[in-house]
Design an enzyme around this catalytic site. Structure first.
Site, short mmCIF file in Angstrom:
data_model
loop_
_atom_site.label_atom_id
_atom_site.label_comp_id
_atom_site.label_asym_id
_atom_site.label_seq_id
_atom_site.Cartn_x
_atom_site.Cartn_y
_atom_site.Cartn_z
CE LYS A 11 -4.24 -1.88 2.65
NZ LYS A 11 -4.88 -2.09 3.51
CE1 TYR A 51 -9.42 -2.95 0.42
CE2 TYR A 51 -9.41 -0.40 0.06
CZ TYR A 51 -8.72 -1.92 0.98
OH TYR A 51 -7.71 -1.86 1.22
CG ASN A 125 -3.53 -2.53 6.88
OD1 ASN A 125 -3.54 -1.93 5.39
ND2 ASN A 125 -4.78 -3.00 7.05
CG HIS A 128 -5.52 -6.45 -0.24
ND1 HIS A 128 -6.57 -5.93 0.30
CD2 HIS A 128 -5.08 -7.12 -1.36
CE1 HIS A 128 -7.15 -6.74 -0.30
NE2 HIS A 128 -7.04 -7.92 -1.75
CD GLU A 139 -8.43 -8.87 -3.29
OE1 GLU A 139 -9.64 -8.65 -2.30
OE2 GLU A 139 -8.03 -9.38 -2.68
P1 IDP Z 1 -7.92 -7.26 4.98
O1 IDP Z 1 -7.45 -6.06 4.52
O2 IDP Z 1 -7.24 -7.72 6.86
O3 IDP Z 1 -8.34 -7.95 5.02
P2 IDP Z 1 -10.65 -5.58 6.05
O4 IDP Z 1 -10.87 -5.89 6.90
O5 IDP Z 1 -10.79 -6.34 4.35
O6 IDP Z 1 -9.22 -6.27 5.93
O7 IDP Z 1 -10.49 -3.98 5.22
C1 IDP Z 1 -9.81 -3.56 4.49
C2 IDP Z 1 -8.85 -2.57 5.14
O8 IDP Z 1 -10.02 -1.49 5.02
C3 IDP Z 1 -8.03 -2.92 5.90
O9 IDP Z 1 -6.75 -3.52 5.39
C4 IDP Z 1 -7.34 -1.07 6.76
O10 IDP Z 1 -6.57 -0.39 5.80
C5 IDP Z 1 -8.96 -0.80 6.60
N1 IDP Z 1 -9.83 -1.39 7.71
C6 IDP Z 1 -11.14 -2.09 8.01
N2 IDP Z 1 -11.31 -1.71 8.97
C7 IDP Z 1 -11.02 -0.34 9.43
C8 IDP Z 1 -11.72 -0.05 10.49
O11 IDP Z 1 -11.99 -0.22 11.64
N3 IDP Z 1 -11.09 1.59 10.35
C9 IDP Z 1 -9.90 2.44 9.59
N4 IDP Z 1 -9.76 1.58 8.88
C10 IDP Z 1 -9.79 0.13 7.93
MG MG Z 2 -10.30 -8.12 2.63
#
Ligand code: IDP
Ligand code: MG
Length: 170
Positions: A11, A51, A125, A128, A139
């Site tokens: 990212k 997303y 984080n 992805h 994806e």
């Molecule tokens: P993942 O990336 O671990 O699969 P997902 O639930 O698919 O997690 O969420 C996609 C992305 O959205 C996350 O990697 C993160 O960058 C962001 N995200 C998820 N939950 C939150 C939140 O509660 N607050 C802010 N950003 C979030």
């Molecule tokens: Mg995800």
């Protein structure tokens, strides 16, 4: 154990922090093959399609700005995309990547080691990682064309495209 494919994105925060090498080194512990890779400037359309499942979440707009790198500006407004292939690849790569919330990730995982939550609430984080087989296929097809992957992984078909304008080397 089945052979699986998945999409990994470094990212924009990972790009900005010069973490691409560190991330690839950590992922290489799983001994998987990279079968496609490229640098992508992420359009709003691509970000929203990627997303789509999160479109009702309160953090969706911030997430779209984040994955497009808008919050960092040029030259950090890009991601590095990889298709990996290997045995039980999705579960194994997600374990190395760590939990979504960097504060709750295993500290030895990539997200645990390098991620943070900003004061504005963005989960930076750094990568992805596809979450299941269906999402991985969706994806990969969204981010890559068949010819950008060095081996056949999903069925393809031939179409005749006429009068297509494209840029070539001058
Ligand atoms: P993942 O990336 O671990 O699969 P997902 O639930 O698919 O997690 O969420 C996609 C992305 O959205 C996350 O990697 C993160 O960058 C962001 N995200 C998820 N939950 C939150 C939140 O509660 N607050 C802010 N950003 C979030
Ligand atoms: Mg995800």
């Amino acid at each position: 154990m089945a052979i699986e494919q998945l999409l990994i994105l470094v990212k924009p925060d990972g790009v900005k922090k010069s973490l691409t090498g560190n991330i690839l080194t950590k992922l290489s512990e799983a001994r998987m093959l990279i079968i496609g890779s490229k640098v992508v400037k992420v359009s709003k359309e691509l970000a929203e399609a990627h997303y789509q499942q999160l479109k009702d979440k309160p953090f969706f707009c911030g997430l779209i700005d984040y994955i497009q790198g808008k919050i960092y500006g040029a030259p950090w407004d890009r991601v590095i995309a990889f298709v990996y292939q290997g045995e039980d690849a999705i579960a194994r790569m997600r374990k190395i990547a760590g939990a979504t919330n960097p504060e709750e990730s295993d500290p030895v995982s990539i997200r645990g080691a390098y991620g943070r939550i900003t004061t504005k609430g963005v989960y930076e984080n750094v990568l992805h990682c596809s979450s299941d087989l269906n999402e991985a296929e969706r994806e990969i097809k969204l981010w890559f064309k068949p010819e950008e992957i060095v081996m056949p992984i999903y069925p393809t078909k031939e179409v005749v495209v006429e009068k297509e304008k494209k840029v070539i080397w001058a």
